[in-house]
Design an enzyme around this catalytic site. Structure first.
Site, PDB file in Angstrom:
ATOM      1  N   GLU A  67      -3.563   4.681  -6.555  1.00 23.41           N
ATOM      2  CA  GLU A  67      -2.409   5.567  -6.660  1.00 23.41           C
ATOM      3  C   GLU A  67      -2.718   6.720  -7.614  1.00 23.41           C
ATOM      4  O   GLU A  67      -3.484   6.549  -8.562  1.00 23.41           O
ATOM      5  CB  GLU A  67      -1.180   4.794  -7.176  1.00 23.41           C
ATOM      6  CG  GLU A  67       0.120   5.594  -7.045  1.00 23.41           C
ATOM      7  CD  GLU A  67       1.263   5.071  -7.903  1.00 23.41           C
ATOM      8  OE1 GLU A  67       1.032   4.600  -9.019  1.00 23.41           O
ATOM      9  OE2 GLU A  67       2.430   5.158  -7.444  1.00 23.41           O
ATOM     10  N   ARG A  88      -5.055   4.077 -19.391  1.00 18.53           N
ATOM     11  CA  ARG A  88      -4.578   5.318 -18.772  1.00 18.53           C
ATOM     12  C   ARG A  88      -5.023   6.541 -19.572  1.00 18.53           C
ATOM     13  O   ARG A  88      -5.188   7.625 -19.035  1.00 18.53           O
ATOM     14  CB  ARG A  88      -3.053   5.317 -18.687  1.00 18.53           C
ATOM     15  CG  ARG A  88      -2.500   4.266 -17.757  1.00 18.53           C
ATOM     16  CD  ARG A  88      -0.983   4.297 -17.759  1.00 18.53           C
ATOM     17  NE  ARG A  88      -0.440   3.170 -16.997  1.00 18.53           N
ATOM     18  CZ  ARG A  88       0.773   3.166 -16.458  1.00 18.53           C
ATOM     19  NH1 ARG A  88       1.553   4.210 -16.593  1.00 18.53           N
ATOM     20  NH2 ARG A  88       1.207   2.119 -15.790  1.00 18.53           N
TER      21      ARG A  88
HETATM   22  N1  5AD Z   1       4.207  -5.209 -15.040  1.00 16.97           N
HETATM   23  C1  5AD Z   1       5.307  -5.014 -14.265  1.00 16.97           C
HETATM   24  N2  5AD Z   1       5.961  -3.863 -14.202  1.00 16.97           N
HETATM   25  C2  5AD Z   1       5.532  -2.850 -14.962  1.00 16.97           C
HETATM   26  N3  5AD Z   1       5.998  -1.586 -15.124  1.00 16.97           N
HETATM   27  C3  5AD Z   1       5.183  -0.964 -15.995  1.00 16.97           C
HETATM   28  N4  5AD Z   1       4.222  -1.798 -16.412  1.00 16.97           N
HETATM   29  C4  5AD Z   1       4.416  -2.980 -15.789  1.00 16.97           C
HETATM   30  C5  5AD Z   1       3.740  -4.223 -15.809  1.00 16.97           C
HETATM   31  N5  5AD Z   1       2.670  -4.402 -16.566  1.00 16.97           N
HETATM   32  C6  5AD Z   1       7.121  -1.014 -14.436  1.00 16.97           C
HETATM   33  C7  5AD Z   1       8.259  -0.608 -15.327  1.00 16.97           C
HETATM   34  C8  5AD Z   1       8.950   0.408 -14.454  1.00 16.97           C
HETATM   35  C9  5AD Z   1       7.865   0.990 -13.609  1.00 16.97           C
HETATM   36  C10 5AD Z   1       7.588   2.418 -13.783  1.00 16.97           C
HETATM   37  O1  5AD Z   1       6.722   0.202 -13.844  1.00 16.97           O
HETATM   38  O2  5AD Z   1       9.100  -1.703 -15.621  1.00 16.97           O
HETATM   39  O3  5AD Z   1       9.804  -0.246 -13.557  1.00 16.97           O
END
Ligand code: 5AD
Length: 485
Positions: free
Chosen positions: A172, A101
């Protein structure tokens, strides 16, 4: 000075050359646009994000999509396959890791190498740039539903090139929504430019007959965000995307908590996005909505978390969202296991299916809230367009500087940062401090009245303590915070 103007083919190709010349990973893959078009054209409709959304909208159903991403390619593929089979996900994501990112590809590579050594993921997402077109194509080929990159990347130009060339049919983000809530001091002028490029790439594919989907990130900071603020950002980013030739847009909204306000926000969002697209001369853009399950602090108890997930699913379906992004019961701990992820998907799907015949009926309260949100959005957009002397890119940049638009709790120094939201008596999100928000006096009076009612009913002062109580309320099982919760 960035303007809301479509990049010419020459400008686009020139920037493209620069981006591809800075390829970080050593093995410069074949990123030939013609070949990518050929590949994308061969994708069957059930694996094309844009087309599957059209189908879902036609059938009036709410599709579900998780977040998911790990460092290693094979583990990532297995994760997505598991979520497709066990979780019955309609759409799959690849959540991108934090190094990628921030364009820190060497750190991402070290993360992959360490993960290989340790036999588990040490990154918080899938480093798609390092895995390159070959890796991303393998991910695409091994699943049977459309795939999207979900990230939070201010400069996602290289990432976008790679994912689309790999058959990922949605991306996105946006110049505002992937800057202000995510970065501290990256200029909006720059991020709007970067995202114009990402949108222009999608516009290019569209011109070649390939429809791709774009999704501005709706919930922003995910914390007590007044619907009119997130809806305004979504509309601005839709206009910027449409100018670059994007024809399939999903506008997002994060659950606020009050059912009527949430349904009103979804309805207003869809109607006003369509309205403003037409008003600005973009006639044939297909618009859908995505509802995000609760983005604020989650209860740590797993049963309570699952209940919140089920409640969100009810509202999304009742509100007619075309897609819903799911949470998990691991939300308060960190990245979920694949099992927890699939369980939350299953619970979500159960509810969306159960509720699918029902839509929230019209009522005075609903109509009022829709009109209220629309009035506020009109006021904000008017002030931004005015500030930019007709140009929404400059209007956005100056608007953030002056606080005409202001996102609560955003980390960015570019955000004015003076507004404070709080809930009214029945939990609808209103505004306590307006800063310099581009609202009419009539709108401000309405918010003041609503919050005074709340203060009176709780027999307390209208102070910042109310805001703090509201931030923590949901994780404690209440919508409206009470004193010292
Ligand atoms: N896998 C699953 N969920 C994720 N989130 C961020 N990175 C990951 C990942 N690698 C989720 C966080 C939050 C949202 C902004 O994104 O748990 O719920």
């Amino acid at each position: 000075m960035v303007k809301n103007k479509k990049l010419t083919m020459e400008q686009f190709l020139e920037t493209r050359k620069e981006i591809l010349n800075h390829w970080p990973t050593g093995n410069h893959p074949d990123l030939d646009l013609d070949k990518a078009v050929e590949k994308l054209k061969k994708i069957p409709p059930h694996k094309n994000f844009a087309l599957k959304l059209r189908e879902a909208k036609k059938n009036n159903i709410t599709m579900i999509q998780p977040r998911a991403g790990v460092a290693r390619l094979q583990e990532h593929i297995e994760l997505l396959q598991y979520l497709e089979k066990e979780g019955k996900a309609d759409f799959l994501p690849s959540t991108i890791d934090s190094y990628t990112r921030h364009n820190r590809y060497q750190n991402a590579q070290d993360g992959i190498d360490e993960s290989e050594k340790k036999g588990r993921s040490l990154l918080n997402g899938f480093p798609c740039v390092n895995h390159g077109v070959d890796g991303c194509t393998e991910v695409f080929e091994k699943i049977n539903v459309p795939i999207q990159a979900r990230h939070g990347t201010p400069d996602a130009r290289l990432l976008s090139e790679i994912i689309h060339a790999s058959g990922w049919t949605s991306n996105e983000g946006g110049g505002i929504s992937y800057n202000i809530p995510y970065a501290k001091s990256i200029s909006l002028e720059d991020t709007i430019k970067y995202w114009q490029y990402c949108d222009r790439l999608v516009g290019y594919y569209q011109e070649q007959g390939v429809e791709l989907n774009r999704e501005p990130f709706g919930p922003l900071t995910g914390t007590l965000c007044p619907p009119s603020i997130s809806n305004t950002v979504a509309i601005l980013e839709s206009l910027m995307a449409a100018e670059q030739g994007v024809k399939n847009i999903t506008v997002g909204y994060g659950q606020g908590g009050n059912m009527v306000q949430d349904v009103a926000a979804l309805r207003a969002l869809e109607e006003q996005t369509n309205h403003y697209l037409k008003l600005f001369g973009y006639e044939d853009v297909f618009v859908t909505t995505v509802f995000h399950q609760w983005m604020g602090g989650f209860p740590s108890d797993e049963s309570e978390a699952m209940a919140l997930i089920a409640y969100a699913s009810t509202v999304a379906t009742y509100g007619g969202a075309t897609k819903m992004i799911t949470k998990t019961t691991h939300e308060s701990f960190g990245v979920p296991t694949k099992e927890a992820n699939a369980k939350a998907l299953k619970a979500s799907k159960f509810v969306t299916n159960l509720v699918k015949e029902q839509k929230m009926p019209d009522s005075e309260e609903l109509t009022f809230e829709i009109e209220q949100i629309k009035k506020e959005v009109d006021s904000l957009i008017k002030s931004i367009v005015h500030e930019g002397k007709g140009d929404i890119c400059q209007g956005t940049i100056l608007g953030f500087k002056k606080g005409l638009i202001d996102i609560p709790f955003a980390p960015s120094e570019l955000n004015y940062g003076k507004i404070l939201p709080a809930r009214d008596v029945d939990g609808k999100i209103r505004i306590l401090e307006f800063g310099n928000l581009g609202f009419t006096e009539e709108i401000k009076d309405f918010h003041r009245t609503k919050l005074n009612e709340r203060a009176k009913s709780q027999n307390r002062e209208l102070t910042i303590q109310m805001v703090i109580d509201d931030i923590y309320a949901v994780s404690n099982g209440n919508l409206v915070g009470s004193e010292g919760e």
